[in-house]
Design an enzyme around this catalytic site. Sequence first.
Site, PDB file in Angstrom:
ATOM      1  N   ASP A  84       0.855  -1.189   0.000  1.00  0.00           N
ATOM      2  CA  ASP A  84       0.000   0.000   0.000  1.00  0.00           C
ATOM      3  C   ASP A  84       0.886   1.233   0.000  1.00  0.00           C
ATOM      4  O   ASP A  84       1.789   1.364   0.845  1.00  0.00           O
ATOM      5  CB  ASP A  84      -0.907   0.011   1.227  1.00  0.00           C
ATOM      6  CG  ASP A  84      -2.003  -1.048   1.164  1.00  0.00           C
ATOM      7  OD1 ASP A  84      -2.088  -1.739   0.123  1.00  0.00           O
ATOM      8  OD2 ASP A  84      -2.757  -1.174   2.138  1.00  0.00           O
ATOM      9  N   ASP A 123     -15.290  -2.912  -1.182  1.00  0.00           N
ATOM     10  CA  ASP A 123     -14.941  -2.670   0.211  1.00  0.00           C
ATOM     11  C   ASP A 123     -16.231  -2.431   0.973  1.00  0.00           C
ATOM     12  O   ASP A 123     -17.040  -1.587   0.573  1.00  0.00           O
ATOM     13  CB  ASP A 123     -14.032  -1.454   0.333  1.00  0.00           C
ATOM     14  CG  ASP A 123     -12.786  -1.576  -0.540  1.00  0.00           C
ATOM     15  OD1 ASP A 123     -12.348  -2.718  -0.768  1.00  0.00           O
ATOM     16  OD2 ASP A 123     -12.270  -0.537  -0.986  1.00  0.00           O
TER      17      ASP A 123
END
Length: 249
Positions: free
Chosen positions: A10, A132
Amino acid sequence: MGLTLYPAIDLKAGQVVRLKRGDMREATVYSADPAAQARLFAGAGFRWLHVVDLDGAFAGRPANASAVQAILAATPGLPVQLGGGIRSMGAVEGWLDQGVKRVILGSAALKDPQFALAACRAWPGQIAVGIDARGGMVATEGWADISTMTAGDLARRFEDAGAAAIIYTDIDRDGMLGGVNLEATLALARSVRVPVIASGGVASLNDLASLTAVTGEGIEGVIIGRALYDGRIDPAKALALVSAAPAKG
């Protein structure tokens, strides 16, 4: 095929970080050199990399392109799936041309479904839909906004569009090392024909064993983040676990 492990890189301000529950204020920096981190994962034997441009996810446009390009250059031949701020056909095509194997469309899948569906059809097998969810409801814009659509309803929109996979993240568990939400992930996998990749909360080899046991029910892989960086999951042991599992028909 057994469970595919996707180590996560990330990116925030050019560095490798992990967030807690998607909160950019709760970022732990693990490396200032994303390319070196990618080489470590490649050397450990992982067969994929999962890369997310966190700044891009919030801004709605790519923000860590140079770091992504460095990762691609450092690990030739290792497939990369990339998400974060990719909101146009041009952006998708640009990353695929640069060597990204699979582009992840997240917020765009909900907010601009015509684009997302068109991308899936234009590049079949090269687009993953990132869903998500918090409390089963889809979240967008780097998890800042919660919608009124369920994860299952959104996933079913892409069943016949050529999507390579659904990446399902339980936000409440992401970065918290509380264990994967197997029940919700399995329920989604059973409800759609597209393979599902689990994400969020993976904390131990036990989580991987639980997911490996149900790979025949539509769960294709799992993304591992903080547990790798904190040393809670040893790469060699994780890869040995999934390779030793019997193939599911």
